[in-house]
Design a protein around this motif. Structure first.
Motif, PDB file in Angstrom:
ATOM      1  N   VAL A   1       1.025  -1.004   0.216  1.00 37.21           N
ATOM      2  CA  VAL A   1       0.135  -0.227  -0.402  1.00 37.21           C
ATOM      3  C   VAL A   1       0.502   1.323   0.067  1.00 37.21           C
ATOM      4  O   VAL A   1       0.200   2.111  -0.570  1.00 37.21           O
ATOM      5  CB  VAL A   1      -1.554   0.072   1.448  1.00 37.21           C
ATOM      6  CG1 VAL A   1      -1.955   1.227   1.692  1.00 37.21           C
ATOM      7  CG2 VAL A   1      -2.108  -1.550   0.939  1.00 37.21           C
ATOM      8  N   LYS A   2       2.060   1.116   1.007  1.00 38.55           N
ATOM      9  CA  LYS A   2       3.099   2.725   0.902  1.00 38.55           C
ATOM     10  C   LYS A   2       3.348   2.712  -0.469  1.00 38.55           C
ATOM     11  O   LYS A   2       3.566   3.814  -1.503  1.00 38.55           O
ATOM     12  CB  LYS A   2       3.755   2.148   1.535  1.00 38.55           C
ATOM     13  CG  LYS A   2       3.871   1.881   3.209  1.00 38.55           C
ATOM     14  CD  LYS A   2       4.440   1.932   3.656  1.00 38.55           C
ATOM     15  CE  LYS A   2       4.217   1.352   5.156  1.00 38.55           C
ATOM     16  NZ  LYS A   2       4.201   2.365   5.864  1.00 38.55           N
TER      17      LYS A   2
ATOM     18  N   ARG B   1      -4.140   7.576  -1.261  1.00 42.21           N
ATOM     19  CA  ARG B   1      -3.692   6.695   0.409  1.00 42.21           C
ATOM     20  C   ARG B   1      -3.790   7.770   1.281  1.00 42.21           C
ATOM     21  O   ARG B   1      -4.710   7.058   1.931  1.00 42.21           O
ATOM     22  CB  ARG B   1      -2.414   6.414   0.571  1.00 42.21           C
ATOM     23  CG  ARG B   1      -1.712   4.682  -0.356  1.00 42.21           C
ATOM     24  CD  ARG B   1      -0.441   4.508   0.532  1.00 42.21           C
ATOM     25  NE  ARG B   1       0.409   5.428   1.065  1.00 42.21           N
ATOM     26  CZ  ARG B   1       1.196   6.288   0.839  1.00 42.21           C
ATOM     27  NH1 ARG B   1       1.411   6.328  -0.278  1.00 42.21           N
ATOM     28  NH2 ARG B   1       1.708   6.832   1.580  1.00 42.21           N
ATOM     29  N   ASP B   2      -4.189   9.151   0.870  1.00 45.27           N
ATOM     30  CA  ASP B   2      -4.115  10.491   2.364  1.00 45.27           C
ATOM     31  C   ASP B   2      -4.935  10.150   1.812  1.00 45.27           C
ATOM     32  O   ASP B   2      -6.097  10.727   2.751  1.00 45.27           O
ATOM     33  CB  ASP B   2      -3.286  11.581   2.291  1.00 45.27           C
ATOM     34  CG  ASP B   2      -1.841  11.338   1.923  1.00 45.27           C
ATOM     35  OD1 ASP B   2      -1.579  10.332   2.776  1.00 45.27           O
ATOM     36  OD2 ASP B   2      -1.117  12.513   1.476  1.00 45.27           O
ATOM     37  N   ALA B   3      -5.678  10.142   1.028  1.00 51.18           N
ATOM     38  CA  ALA B   3      -7.537  10.908   1.099  1.00 51.18           C
ATOM     39  C   ALA B   3      -7.973   9.634   1.554  1.00 51.18           C
ATOM     40  O   ALA B   3      -8.941   9.981   1.734  1.00 51.18           O
ATOM     41  CB  ALA B   3      -7.982  10.124  -0.430  1.00 51.18           C
ATOM     42  N   GLN B   4      -7.765   7.878   1.291  1.00 51.94           N
ATOM     43  CA  GLN B   4      -8.274   7.496   2.209  1.00 51.94           C
ATOM     44  C   GLN B   4      -8.528   7.443   3.696  1.00 51.94           C
ATOM     45  O   GLN B   4      -9.629   6.848   4.179  1.00 51.94           O
ATOM     46  CB  GLN B   4      -7.866   5.599   1.704  1.00 51.94           C
ATOM     47  CG  GLN B   4      -7.664   5.067   0.380  1.00 51.94           C
ATOM     48  CD  GLN B   4      -9.355   5.511  -0.561  1.00 51.94           C
ATOM     49  OE1 GLN B   4     -10.378   4.513   0.241  1.00 51.94           O
ATOM     50  NE2 GLN B   4      -9.406   5.859  -1.285  1.00 51.94           N
ATOM     51  N   ALA B   5      -7.472   7.735   3.731  1.00 49.75           N
ATOM     52  CA  ALA B   5      -6.855   8.234   5.731  1.00 49.75           C
ATOM     53  C   ALA B   5      -8.057   9.035   6.346  1.00 49.75           C
ATOM     54  O   ALA B   5      -8.772   8.902   6.945  1.00 49.75           O
ATOM     55  CB  ALA B   5      -5.661   8.313   5.735  1.00 49.75           C
ATOM     56  N   ARG B   6      -8.253   9.993   5.253  1.00 50.34           N
ATOM     57  CA  ARG B   6      -9.373  11.733   5.623  1.00 50.34           C
ATOM     58  C   ARG B   6     -10.416  10.528   5.609  1.00 50.34           C
ATOM     59  O   ARG B   6     -11.263  11.195   6.230  1.00 50.34           O
ATOM     60  CB  ARG B   6      -8.935  12.407   4.892  1.00 50.34           C
ATOM     61  CG  ARG B   6      -7.228  13.122   4.439  1.00 50.34           C
ATOM     62  CD  ARG B   6      -8.060  14.375   4.016  1.00 50.34           C
ATOM     63  NE  ARG B   6      -7.949  14.357   2.638  1.00 50.34           N
ATOM     64  CZ  ARG B   6      -7.108  14.321   1.891  1.00 50.34           C
ATOM     65  NH1 ARG B   6      -5.687  13.988   2.231  1.00 50.34           N
ATOM     66  NH2 ARG B   6      -7.429  14.235   0.553  1.00 50.34           N
ATOM     67  N   MET B   7     -11.011   9.907   4.621  1.00 48.33           N
ATOM     68  CA  MET B   7     -11.966   9.070   4.667  1.00 48.33           C
ATOM     69  C   MET B   7     -12.779   7.679   5.932  1.00 48.33           C
ATOM     70  O   MET B   7     -13.327   7.754   5.866  1.00 48.33           O
ATOM     71  CB  MET B   7     -12.433   8.654   3.441  1.00 48.33           C
ATOM     72  CG  MET B   7     -12.617   9.444   2.031  1.00 48.33           C
ATOM     73  SD  MET B   7     -13.349   9.068   1.061  1.00 48.33           S
ATOM     74  CE  MET B   7     -11.800   8.061  -0.023  1.00 48.33           C
TER      75      MET B   7
END
Length: 249
Positions: A195-196, A203-209
């Motif tokens: 994933v990295k 990835r950052d968008a997934q974390a924000r959601m």
């Protein structure tokens, strides 16, 4: 939780993957003797086994689409370890295909995903059932995915395969009780090395959601496996989420 699994033997399929390897480390750290099942990466499994605390760990081929090979592995575990207390079905496969691109989701990929993720879960459980039953308190942990619930994931066949795994967990829990418990551990997006390597903005968008504001860690999935083996002793037929509340978003 150190030594809570002293004297126990665990088999982890897909043991060299980002999540599988952390499950192996956690189980060994709790005192279990671990059999590291792998498909082609035997060298990597042997290196990981050599790093683990404790003794008697074994790296062994465990191709979950090869039932005779799984039967041979069960016999090897019986001969060398004498028992099997925990089976973690962590082997899985997928490939990114946009959900609307049905033509790119070719038959070969569909067959591979279902063979590994679904048939492999059944086949490994079937092969190890006699050893697990012998202990009187065997445990099967199926590594599922939030995709089973949200229908959002690497492709639609993968989502369907994980929904099937969760359904299998319920069916197997009923069929194998009382001598074997069966649970699913269902992660959200986990920050593995794979994933990295994906697009950082995505990835950052997934974390924000995700309500908890970050991705999951492999160790958090492993902790859920250990909890199922050590403290959730009256739990079977359950899907344990490790997803940061993502379905709430």
């Amino acid at each position: 939780m150190n030594q809570q699994l002293d004297g126990k033997v665990a088999l982890v399929t897909g043991a060299t993957g980002g999540i599988g390897a952390e499950i192996v480390r956690r189980l060994a750290g709790c005192g279990a003797r671990v059999v590291l099942g792998c498909n082609r990466s035997v060298d990597a499994a042997e290196r990981l086994a050599a790093e683990l605390p404790g003794e008697g760990h074994l790296a062994a081929p465990a191709p979950v689409t090869d039932s005779p090979a799984l039967g041979a592995l069960a016999e090897r575990i019986r001969a060398e370890a004498g028992r099997l207390d925990i089976l973690v079905n962590c082997a899985g496969t997928t490939r990114f295909v946009p959900h609307g691109d049905l033509d790119a989701l070719d038959d070969a990929l569909i067959d591979q995903i279902l063979a590994v993720n679904v048939r492999g879960t059944i086949a490994a459980t079937r092969a190890m059932r006699p050893l697990l039953e012998r202990t009187g308190e065997g445990l099967v942990v199926n590594i599922s995915s939030i995709a089973a619930r949200t229908a959002m994931g690497s492709n639609i066949a993968y989502c369907a395969s994980k929904a099937a795994v969760d359904n299998l967990t319920l069916s197997l829990a009923r069929a194998l009780a009382p001598r074997i418990r069966v649970v699913s551990v269902s992660p959200g997006l986990v920050d593995t090395e794979f994933v990295k390597g994906l697009d950082a903005e995505w990835r950052d968008a997934q974390a924000r959601m995700t309500p908890l504001g970050r991705l999951g860690m492999p160790g958090e999935v492993a902790d859920a496996v250990v909890a199922a083996a050590t403290v959730l002793r009256f739990t079977t037929g359950a899907v344990i989420p490790v997803d940061g509340g993502r379905p709430l978003a």
